[in-house]
Scaffold this active site. Structure first.
Site, PDB file in Angstrom:
ATOM      1  CG  ASP A 104      -1.577  -1.514   1.001  1.00 52.71           C
ATOM      2  OD1 ASP A 104      -2.681  -1.406   0.749  1.00 52.71           O
ATOM      3  OD2 ASP A 104      -1.357  -2.202   2.149  1.00 52.71           O
ATOM      4  CG  HIS A 116      -3.262  -4.796   3.358  1.00 49.85           C
ATOM      5  ND1 HIS A 116      -2.976  -4.193   1.909  1.00 49.85           N
ATOM      6  CD2 HIS A 116      -3.471  -6.152   1.983  1.00 49.85           C
ATOM      7  CE1 HIS A 116      -2.981  -4.442   1.070  1.00 49.85           C
ATOM      8  NE2 HIS A 116      -3.370  -6.258   1.676  1.00 49.85           N
TER       9      HIS A 116
END
Ligand code: NAD
Ligand code: LMR
Length: 325
Positions: free
Chosen positions: A158, A186
């Site tokens: 990410d 996440h």
């Protein structure tokens, strides 16, 4: 001859494993440092794993001191210095990562116990398999004799997505983007925060504008994994392996001076987050130990996002209470 570093990889016959292993033996993690590899798979994939091991030998890498294949996690993790917990089901189109909890959580309970029995007490364990924060929590809680700070969950992909999107928007090199942060889970509640980020020392928000940040960018990062699945028909693997290497490299060798990265680590209550959750924070690493960057200013917008992603992690933790001793 340097003593080899012993690296264990679960799910080694899978997609991410196939990208990760060949970079490991090429020195992509620790540079000019011999390694031994201990590969773990489910029994029905041992045939494929044996083939992967043959291919690793066929690279004739001077850094590879040995490869072993296992279906028993305790044997795979014996005396491991570094462990990548990749083995887990990936999601398909239309699924959320949390939908994988029921299928994958048991794996991390079993493997946490195995780590506790056989890995070095100094082992660094990076969970990659989804839903990764809660899987890492389960593994950590099932390994009470290993310090909690030796477990992390991967939000580096990410973080890299944030940097990549900002660089594309600003027309700069990704290396010029500093101080991005991914907070929390996440998942689609993660908070990719540009409020401290700079390009060549100039605040990113001055360049990209608050509207783009709030209305396009945050959702784009939150949905990037699903977008890859929609586009490619399967979940990210090359970028995931690259992120796993980047995470572990920074954890072992340290973050560059003055910079930080994002890692999901055991919350100590920093920024008002429930202690014990595996929460992605900005971290700096020195001498193999991470430290959460403190005293960053958070406005109401940021605080609201942190609370939303914390709330999701609390729900996930409740769903796996039975696996947390
Ligand atoms: P894959 O299906 O290609 O490979 C997974 C492998 O794990 C398979 O070979 C399978 O046999 C093995 N496996 C399953 N259970 C196991 C067990 N108990 N012990 C050992 N091995 C086991 O999947 P993939 O694309 O490599 O993805 C692996 C995981 O990583 C998925 O859960 C995926 O969602 C996750 N992922 C996470 C991130 C992240 O940013 N954290 C990024 C990409 C993928
Ligand atoms: C990703 O972010 O690409 C991975 O977590 C795979 C997924 O399920 O999105």
């Amino acid at each position: 001859m340097k003593t080899p570093v012993h690296i264990a990889v679960s799910g080694a016959a899978g997609q991410i494993g196939y990208s990760l292993l060949f970079r490991l033996i090429g020195g992509g993690l620790l540079g000019d440092q011999p390694i031994t590899l201990s590969l773990l798979e489910v029994p029905q994939s041992i045939g494929v794993l044996d083939g992967v091991a043959m291919e690793l030998h066929d690279c004739a890498s001077p850094l590879l001191s040995g490869v072993t294949c296992h279906s028993d996690p305790e044997a795979a993790f014996a005396d491991a210095d570094l462990v990548f917990l990749v083995g887990a089901r990936p999601r398909g189109p239309g699924m959320e990562r949390r939908d994988l909890l029921e299928m994958n959580a048991d794996i991390f309970s079993v493997q946490g116990k195995a780590l506790n029995r056989s890995a070095k007490r100094s082992v660094k364990v990076l969970a990659v398999g989804n839903p990764v924060n809660t899987n890492a929590l389960i593994a950590r809680c099932n390994a009470p004799d290993i310090p909690p700070e030796n477990f992390a969950a991967m939000t580096r992909l990410d973080h890299n997505r944030v940097v990549g999107l900002v660089a594309a928007r600003c027309g700069c090199n990704p290396g010029d983007v500093k101080h991005a942060i991914v907070w929390g889970n996440h998942s689609t509640t993660q908070y990719p925060d540009l409020q401290h980020a700079t390009v060549d020392g100039i605040p990113v928000l001055d360049g990209v504008g608050r509207d783009w940040y709030e209305q396009e960018f945050i959702t784009a990062v939150q949905q990037r994994g699903a977008e890859v699945i929609r586009t490619m028909g399967r979940s990210s693997a090359g970028s995931a392996a690259n992120a796993a290497l980047g995470h572990m490299r920074d954890w072992v060798l340290g973050t560059p001076e003055g910079e930080w990265t994002s890692m999901a680590v055991c919350s100590d209550g920093s920024y008002g987050i429930e202690p014990g959750l595996m929460f992605s924070y900005p971290v700096q690493v020195r001498d193999g130990a991470w430290r959460i960057v403190q005293n960053l200013e958070l406005d109401a917008f940021s605080r609201e996002h942190l609370k939303a992603t914390e709330a999701e992690l609390l729900i996930e933790r409740d769903m796996v209470r039975h696996l947390i001793p």
